[in-house]
Design an enzyme around this catalytic site. Structure first.
Site, PDB file in Angstrom:
ATOM      1  N   HIS A 222       0.702  -1.274   0.089  1.00  0.00           N
ATOM      2  CA  HIS A 222       0.009  -0.019   0.151  1.00  0.00           C
ATOM      3  C   HIS A 222       0.795   1.406   0.100  1.00  0.00           C
ATOM      4  O   HIS A 222       0.611   2.121  -0.665  1.00  0.00           O
ATOM      5  CB  HIS A 222      -1.162  -0.076   1.108  1.00  0.00           C
ATOM      6  CG  HIS A 222      -1.963   0.935   1.029  1.00  0.00           C
ATOM      7  ND1 HIS A 222      -3.021   1.003   0.031  1.00  0.00           N
ATOM      8  CD2 HIS A 222      -2.082   2.228   1.744  1.00  0.00           C
ATOM      9  CE1 HIS A 222      -3.718   2.318   0.179  1.00  0.00           C
ATOM     10  NE2 HIS A 222      -3.098   3.154   1.117  1.00  0.00           N
TER      11      HIS A 222
ATOM     12  N   TYR B  91       1.911   5.253  -2.494  1.00  0.00           N
ATOM     13  CA  TYR B  91       2.173   6.583  -2.252  1.00  0.00           C
ATOM     14  C   TYR B  91       3.439   6.851  -2.673  1.00  0.00           C
ATOM     15  O   TYR B  91       3.768   8.023  -2.740  1.00  0.00           O
ATOM     16  CB  TYR B  91       1.510   6.847  -0.717  1.00  0.00           C
ATOM     17  CG  TYR B  91       0.358   7.058  -0.458  1.00  0.00           C
ATOM     18  CD1 TYR B  91      -0.288   8.023  -0.639  1.00  0.00           C
ATOM     19  CD2 TYR B  91      -0.294   5.798  -0.008  1.00  0.00           C
ATOM     20  CE1 TYR B  91      -1.791   8.043  -0.591  1.00  0.00           C
ATOM     21  CE2 TYR B  91      -1.762   5.902   0.039  1.00  0.00           C
ATOM     22  CZ  TYR B  91      -2.615   6.989  -0.098  1.00  0.00           C
ATOM     23  OH  TYR B  91      -3.954   6.862  -0.033  1.00  0.00           O
TER      24      TYR B  91
ATOM     25  N   HIS C  49      -9.132  -0.137 -10.938  1.00  0.00           N
ATOM     26  CA  HIS C  49      -8.885   0.912 -10.099  1.00  0.00           C
ATOM     27  C   HIS C  49      -7.289   1.103  -9.968  1.00  0.00           C
ATOM     28  O   HIS C  49      -6.822   2.356 -10.031  1.00  0.00           O
ATOM     29  CB  HIS C  49      -9.281   0.605  -8.691  1.00  0.00           C
ATOM     30  CG  HIS C  49      -8.569   1.351  -7.600  1.00  0.00           C
ATOM     31  ND1 HIS C  49      -9.147   2.481  -7.106  1.00  0.00           N
ATOM     32  CD2 HIS C  49      -7.650   1.207  -6.585  1.00  0.00           C
ATOM     33  CE1 HIS C  49      -8.369   2.911  -6.094  1.00  0.00           C
ATOM     34  NE2 HIS C  49      -7.443   2.233  -5.910  1.00  0.00           N
ATOM     35  N   PHE C  50      -6.552   0.244 -10.107  1.00  0.00           N
ATOM     36  CA  PHE C  50      -4.891   0.339 -10.165  1.00  0.00           C
ATOM     37  C   PHE C  50      -4.781   1.096 -11.406  1.00  0.00           C
ATOM     38  O   PHE C  50      -4.075   2.017 -11.218  1.00  0.00           O
ATOM     39  CB  PHE C  50      -4.671  -1.197 -10.437  1.00  0.00           C
ATOM     40  CG  PHE C  50      -3.242  -1.299  -9.947  1.00  0.00           C
ATOM     41  CD1 PHE C  50      -2.676  -1.174  -8.622  1.00  0.00           C
ATOM     42  CD2 PHE C  50      -2.248  -1.697 -10.955  1.00  0.00           C
ATOM     43  CE1 PHE C  50      -1.612  -1.075  -8.116  1.00  0.00           C
ATOM     44  CE2 PHE C  50      -0.859  -1.764 -10.544  1.00  0.00           C
ATOM     45  CZ  PHE C  50      -0.432  -1.609  -9.008  1.00  0.00           C
ATOM     46  N   HIS C  51      -5.203   0.946 -12.541  1.00  0.00           N
ATOM     47  CA  HIS C  51      -4.938   1.496 -13.699  1.00  0.00           C
ATOM     48  C   HIS C  51      -5.282   3.003 -13.839  1.00  0.00           C
ATOM     49  O   HIS C  51      -4.779   3.897 -14.310  1.00  0.00           O
ATOM     50  CB  HIS C  51      -5.606   0.910 -14.891  1.00  0.00           C
ATOM     51  CG  HIS C  51      -4.658  -0.455 -15.397  1.00  0.00           C
ATOM     52  ND1 HIS C  51      -4.872  -1.637 -14.845  1.00  0.00           N
ATOM     53  CD2 HIS C  51      -4.008  -0.596 -16.483  1.00  0.00           C
ATOM     54  CE1 HIS C  51      -4.008  -2.599 -15.344  1.00  0.00           C
ATOM     55  NE2 HIS C  51      -3.415  -2.007 -16.169  1.00  0.00           N
TER      56      HIS C  51
ATOM     57  N   ARG D  54     -10.248 -11.212 -11.519  1.00  0.00           N
ATOM     58  CA  ARG D  54      -8.929 -10.779 -12.071  1.00  0.00           C
ATOM     59  C   ARG D  54      -7.983 -11.777 -11.958  1.00  0.00           C
ATOM     60  O   ARG D  54      -8.253 -12.877 -12.036  1.00  0.00           O
ATOM     61  CB  ARG D  54      -8.281  -9.652 -10.965  1.00  0.00           C
ATOM     62  CG  ARG D  54      -8.052 -10.280  -9.619  1.00  0.00           C
ATOM     63  CD  ARG D  54      -7.786  -9.081  -8.639  1.00  0.00           C
ATOM     64  NE  ARG D  54      -6.747  -8.363  -8.968  1.00  0.00           N
ATOM     65  CZ  ARG D  54      -6.118  -7.669  -8.129  1.00  0.00           C
ATOM     66  NH1 ARG D  54      -6.269  -7.872  -6.934  1.00  0.00           N
ATOM     67  NH2 ARG D  54      -4.763  -7.046  -8.537  1.00  0.00           N
ATOM     68  N   ARG D  55      -6.859 -11.423 -12.904  1.00  0.00           N
ATOM     69  CA  ARG D  55      -5.572 -12.274 -13.050  1.00  0.00           C
ATOM     70  C   ARG D  55      -6.060 -13.522 -13.797  1.00  0.00           C
ATOM     71  O   ARG D  55      -5.676 -14.584 -13.594  1.00  0.00           O
ATOM     72  CB  ARG D  55      -5.315 -12.819 -11.696  1.00  0.00           C
ATOM     73  CG  ARG D  55      -4.660 -11.954 -10.688  1.00  0.00           C
ATOM     74  CD  ARG D  55      -3.953 -12.464  -9.594  1.00  0.00           C
ATOM     75  NE  ARG D  55      -3.480 -11.536  -8.633  1.00  0.00           N
ATOM     76  CZ  ARG D  55      -4.151 -11.269  -7.285  1.00  0.00           C
ATOM     77  NH1 ARG D  55      -5.398 -11.762  -7.094  1.00  0.00           N
ATOM     78  NH2 ARG D  55      -3.569 -10.326  -6.676  1.00  0.00           N
TER      79      ARG D  55
END
Length: 562
Positions: A232, A236, A383-385, A448-449
């Site tokens: 996580h 950041y 979301h990650f993208h 996913r994956r």
């Protein structure tokens, strides 16, 4: 050292001129980043084509092989190399870099590069198809894990160099406030080192002995907990350099000044507090972790909203106050002054806008009940993208449009600027289509994956296939954006006209209130960070070890074969 000079009634800082050896160093990191963009982007395109059912990989290449390469090269290699290169340039410009520090910076570069090559070769040989998260019990070749370790070790050398740079500057300027960007770099590298210690322990103490055969088993929960202790704050680590540009670079580009030096420093301090001790919110569905401690870390996760909103307020306050000073009136008249035709501003601004839905998705992911709906679906990938591949990468692109010409002694021409605007729009459209379809497909339950496009031929699978086709279209548009960015980079680095491009660093308002000295009390902030980590992890970590299943020692190389 940075000096001050009077211009009219206002004070401006004359920053340090970067030497040619320094520029070569900084560009070396950027070169690796752009090569990683091309390789990782190609793998991403192939993934979307395979998932759409319209393409089969040739030569026996496996889907999870390209998925691993895509994740590792883009999420770890590209970001880390670009960030460290950019941050070295910030430190060199604001506090200076000695020849000895430059030597150690080169050592950090070559250690990281060697580790990258080792890990990449193992993935390409099909010996490390363990995905970006390399969850156990998936096992890779030992060289893959050793390569990862070298990447971290090289980055730690970079952190020590950055800390040493600021320490020597403070020693030469007793009682003076450190340059804002140097303060931000030190915060980011402090967070990186504290966070990456977790995954380094997992790799060195658990994965390498296990992959070498010195231990027959591995404690999966410990390894996943150590990964997300790092995973996580890694987000950041990507975001804070973008924040640096938003706080201190973009105001200069739009002809304004930093809204508040104190607010910027406080936001970064709060980000280090609430970015590390929150890894359990990625493990909400996992057994073996006390629900009470999951709740505690979810609360700490939501505390990050405070510095995030502080950042949004500060940036848009800068936009408005600059517009008002230029005479633009009305509720939103200040928007007219923004340099929409300057790619140095447009690309990061699109990234800022993408962070709005990205942040909303993050709230859903960290909320226990809503997380149950989207956990392990392709929503998470979407979301990650939209957060990393849109917000962060577009800001990095925007930085490149002035940083690369500055380091190579060339100019950002009107043609390159125009191509950059086109590239930014292409990227935004491609990401909107691909990430949007991933979010919708995830809400419909698609995992996913997964490489499968039919999922058994059910009616629901047929609906999923439509969104997978949309992802392939979005991925293809993004790949066009990658090719265009690589072309622009080559033009800026090697073929643009010779000249001088500005290194844009904004100044404070001349009548700004003094920044409180306690904001640079490093012992206090590091102490609070460590206290929060110990509070959030000590008891649950002991509990996990004490309740480890038989035959699964948490640290196999300390216990031996089982």
């Amino acid at each position: 050292m940075a000096l001050s000079k009077k211009v009219g009634q206002e004070e401006e800082t004359a920053y340090i001129t970067l030497s040619k050896p320094e520029k070569r160093l900084y560009m070396s990191f950027i070169y690796v980043a752009i090569i990683s963009l091309l390789i990782g982007g190609t793998m991403g395109l192939l993934q979307t084509l395979v998932r759409s059912g319209q393409f089969n990989l040739p030569f026996g290449i496996g889907y999870y092989q390209i998925l691993t390469l895509h994740g590792v090269v883009l999420a770890l290699v590209l970001t880390t190399f670009f960030i460290i290169g950019f941050q070295y340039s910030l430190m060199g410009k604001t506090v200076g870099m000695s020849s000895k520090q430059r030597m150690w910076a080169w050592i950090s570069f070559w250690v990281m590069t060697a580790g990258t090559i080792m890990a990449a070769v193992m993935i390409l040989l099909g010996r490390a198809s363990v995905l970006y998260t390399f969850y156990a019990p998936l096992k890779a070749h030992p060289i893959f894990y050793i390569g990862l370790s070298l990447i971290f070790i090289g980055s730690w050398i970079s952190a020590i160099v950055n800390w040493r740079q600021l320490y020597l500057w403070k020693k030469a300027h007793p009682g003076e406030k450190s340059p804002l960007l140097a303060f931000m770099v030190v915060i980011n590298m402090l967070m990186w080192v504290i966070a990456s210690l977790g995954v380094a322990v997992a790799v060195i103490v658990q994965f390498i002995p296990w992959s070498l055969g010195y231990a027959a088993t591995i404690d999966v929960l410990i390894s996943r907990t150590l990964f997300w202790y790092f995973g996580h704050p890694l987000v950041y680590f990507w975001l804070l350099p973008a924040y640096m540009a938003w706080y201190a670079i973009i105001p200069k580009i739009i002809g304004g000044r930093i809204f508040s030096d104190s607010l910027a420093r406080l936001a970064f301090i709060l980000l280090i507090f609430f970015s590390i001790p929150v890894g359990f919110h990625h493990q909400l569905t996992e057994p073996g972790i006390d629900p009470t401690w999951k709740f505690v870390q979810v609360v700490l996760t939501f505390m990050v909203v405070v510095p995030t909103l502080m950042t949004a307020f500060s940036i848009f306050a800068t936009f408005e106050t600059t517009g008002r000073k230029k005479g633009f009136k009305g509720l939103f008249g200040w928007l007219k002054h923004l340099p929409w035709r300057d790619v140095r501003f447009l690309a990061p601004f699109i990234g800022m806008l993408a962070f709005i839905p990205g942040g909303a998705g993050g709230i859903i992911n960290a909320s226990h009940q809503m997380n149950e709906v989207v956990h392990n679906t392709i929503w998470v990938t979407g979301h990650f993208h939209i957060t990393i591949a849109a917000t962060v990468i577009l800001t990095f692109f925007g930085i490149s449009y002035w940083l690369v010409p500055h380091l190579t002694g060339r100019r950002l021409t009107k043609q390159i600027n125009r191509l950059g605007i086109i590239q930014s729009i292409i990227w935004a459209v491609g990401m909107l289509i691909m990430s949007g379809s991933m979010h919708i497909e995830g809400l419909l339950g698609a995992p996913r994956r997964s490489a499968f496009s039919t999922y058994g031929g059910t009616e629901q699978a047929h609906v999923w296939e439509q969104y997978q086709l949309a992802q392939a279209i979005g991925g293809s548009i993004l790949f066009i954006g990658i090719i265009l960015m690589v072309y622009i980079f080559i033009k800026m680095a090697f073929f643009a006209p010779k000249g001088e491009e500005e290194y844009p660093i904004a100044e404070e308002e001349p009548d700004a209130r003094p920044t409180p000295k306690f904001l640079e009390n490093w012992k206090l902030w590091i102490g609070i960070t460590i206290a929060l980590i110990l509070f959030a992890y000590t008891i649950p970590f002991i509990d996990i070890i004490q309740n480890a299943p038989p035959g699964s020692p948490p640290f196999p190389n300390l216990i031996g074969n089982n």
